[in-house]
Design a protein around this motif. Structure first.
Motif, PDB file in Angstrom:
ATOM      1  N   ILE A 187     -36.184  12.077 -42.178  1.00 41.62           N
ATOM      2  CA  ILE A 187     -37.498  11.700 -41.645  1.00 41.62           C
ATOM      3  C   ILE A 187     -37.408  10.386 -40.884  1.00 41.62           C
ATOM      4  O   ILE A 187     -37.938  10.247 -39.773  1.00 41.62           O
ATOM      5  N   HIS A 188     -36.728   9.406 -41.461  1.00 42.51           N
ATOM      6  CA  HIS A 188     -36.552   8.120 -40.781  1.00 42.51           C
ATOM      7  C   HIS A 188     -35.826   8.296 -39.450  1.00 42.51           C
ATOM      8  O   HIS A 188     -36.180   7.670 -38.447  1.00 42.51           O
ATOM      9  N   SER A 189     -34.807   9.160 -39.428  1.00 46.36           N
ATOM     10  CA  SER A 189     -34.040   9.324 -38.184  1.00 46.36           C
ATOM     11  C   SER A 189     -34.887   9.935 -37.074  1.00 46.36           C
ATOM     12  O   SER A 189     -34.647   9.678 -35.892  1.00 46.36           O
ATOM     13  N   PHE A 190     -35.906  10.730 -37.444  1.00 46.31           N
ATOM     14  CA  PHE A 190     -36.835  11.224 -36.423  1.00 46.31           C
ATOM     15  C   PHE A 190     -37.696  10.085 -35.893  1.00 46.31           C
ATOM     16  O   PHE A 190     -38.004  10.020 -34.700  1.00 46.31           O
ATOM     17  N   CYS A 191     -38.108   9.167 -36.784  1.00 43.38           N
ATOM     18  CA  CYS A 191     -38.990   8.071 -36.365  1.00 43.38           C
ATOM     19  C   CYS A 191     -38.283   7.040 -35.501  1.00 43.38           C
ATOM     20  O   CYS A 191     -38.913   6.402 -34.647  1.00 43.38           O
ATOM     21  N   ALA A 213     -42.682  13.213 -39.560  1.00 45.97           N
ATOM     22  CA  ALA A 213     -43.156  12.536 -40.771  1.00 45.97           C
ATOM     23  C   ALA A 213     -44.576  12.979 -41.118  1.00 45.97           C
ATOM     24  O   ALA A 213     -44.895  13.246 -42.288  1.00 45.97           O
ATOM     25  N   LEU A 214     -45.422  13.067 -40.105  1.00 41.80           N
ATOM     26  CA  LEU A 214     -46.812  13.454 -40.339  1.00 41.80           C
ATOM     27  C   LEU A 214     -46.922  14.928 -40.701  1.00 41.80           C
ATOM     28  O   LEU A 214     -47.744  15.305 -41.545  1.00 41.80           O
ATOM     29  N   ASP A 215     -46.082  15.762 -40.087  1.00 39.00           N
ATOM     30  CA  ASP A 215     -46.067  17.183 -40.465  1.00 39.00           C
ATOM     31  C   ASP A 215     -45.733  17.333 -41.946  1.00 39.00           C
ATOM     32  O   ASP A 215     -46.365  18.119 -42.671  1.00 39.00           O
ATOM     33  N   VAL A 216     -44.711  16.583 -42.402  1.00 36.48           N
ATOM     34  CA  VAL A 216     -44.321  16.650 -43.807  1.00 36.48           C
ATOM     35  C   VAL A 216     -45.456  16.141 -44.696  1.00 36.48           C
ATOM     36  O   VAL A 216     -45.787  16.754 -45.723  1.00 36.48           O
TER      37      VAL A 216
END
Length: 377
Positions: A187-191, A213-216
């Motif tokens: 998740i962090h790597s997407f952000c 992150a928001l989808d999760v």
């Protein structure tokens, strides 16, 4: 005298935490195919008996290939529920709240345990390695294999895996869920723009990079009871030029709050980038300012971490409004009775009462005896 802020209760949705001292999630690398065993129960019993208000179970993979290492906990299978339920029972019997940190390791997965060097299994033990995934096909660090770039349909599958793991955690009896959005994991790597070079709806702008992150968060919120608290662990800054800034995290926290997240667990770092990480001194409470700014900037509860080792320091953090909870890891390993020490140092009228009845009774007798002996002198 007013009760110390560190020992006041905190309510988050339907959960009340009796004091503000939290067991930080600490990976143990002792699971068997994701299943918790006796080690995990014994590890957590030390803290539960020590009187903590709350605990977060270690990073727990939502998919088998989402583990950090072969020894990581998992909740991708119903067979893993009973092990988590045993740990929950340890805390529940001591009146402590307990949650679980759901995670996908992304490109940092398929690694050896720390005492085996923490390097990629592809190099250390190729036959045991598994493929890793990420927002972009960029290796975590030099010498690590490049992950596969996730197609959009696979992103949706992983979101669904977070929701399914959350439902299993609810069945195991946890009081809350924490989503692991920190430390360079998926998740962090997407952000982070240092790890995400996509050009579709999951990359580019800050809003797009937050999307996963928001989808999760939305999926997990929908999968758990309405009165169950939802937390999110964030790496508030990447500590590398061009990476996530604190302003970015405040913006993310505002959107997570709208998605139904109740608390941000404020950490930092974990992403490797094209330039070196900025130098930082890990002094006591070095990450507390992140929790303070996110709390004030996003209007959301926060948890502070980072070398918090002294009761008076923990008390100031909560009393000054810098964070709502204080998480300890290594300090609790060194001193599982930190809560009792804090109760004594902060002047709680009956400090022994923070402990289970058998301990409280004998410590009260011990303290009374010490006063009697002192008076005779």
């Amino acid at each position: 005298m007013a009760e110390p802020a560190l020992f006041t209760p905190l309510r988050l949705r339907g959960m009340t935490v009796r004091n503000r001292i939290v067991v930080s999630p600490m990976c143990q690398y002792r699971a068997d195919e994701g299943r918790a065993g006796d080690w995990h129960v014994e590890h957590h019993a030390r803290f539960a008996l020590g009187g903590v208000g709350c605990a977060v179970l270690e990073a727990t993979a939502v998919e088998r290939d989402g583990r950090i290492s072969e020894g990581c906990l998992g909740l991708w299978d119903d067979a893993q529920i009973d092990g988590i339920r045993r740990i929950v029972g340890v805390y529940r019997r001591q009146r402590a709240a307990v949650g679980i940190q759901l995670s996908h390791a992304g490109r940092k997965g398929s690694s050896a345990s720390p005492w085996d060097g923490a390097g990629p299994l592809a190099t250390v033990a190729p036959a045991r390695a598994w493929p890793t995934v990420a927002p972009s096909a960029l290796a975590h660090a030099s010498g690590w294999p490049a992950p596969a770039e996730l197609p959009v349909d696979a992103i949706g599958r992983i979101v669904a895996s977070f929701a399914a793991a959350a439902r299993r955690a609810v069945e195991a009896g946890v009081d809350f869920i924490e989503i692991h959005g920190a430390h360079g994991y998926l998740i962090h790597s997407f952000c982070s723009p240092l790890a995400n070079q996509r050009t579709d709806v999951y990359g580019g702008s800050a809003d797009n990079r937050m999307r996963f992150a928001l989808d999760v968060a939305h999926a997990v919120r929908a999968a758990i009871p309405g009165d169950m608290a939802l937390w999110y662990r964030a790496s508030c800054v990447d500590e590398i030029d061009g990476g996530i800034t604190l302003d970015d995290t405040v913006a993310l926290a505002r959107q997570l709050k709208t998605a139904g997240v109740d608390l941000i667990d404020c950490s930092a770092g974990g992403i490797q980038g094209p330039v070196a990480r900025s130098a930082r001194r890990e002094t006591p409470g070095y990450q507390v300012p992140y929790a303070a700014q996110v709390r004030r900037g996003a209007g959301i509860a926060t948890m502070a971490v980072g070398l918090i080792t002294e009761p008076h320091h923990a008390q100031r953090i909560v009393a000054d409004g810098d964070a709502d909870l204080v998480a300890l890891g290594r300090e609790l390993l060194a001193d599982p009775n930190f809560v009792y020490r804090a109760a004594r140092e902060l002047g709680l009228p009956e400090p022994h009462a923070v402990l289970p009845a058998p301990y409280a009774f004998f410590l009260a007798r011990r303290n009374m005896h010490a006063r009697d002996v002192g008076g005779k002198r």
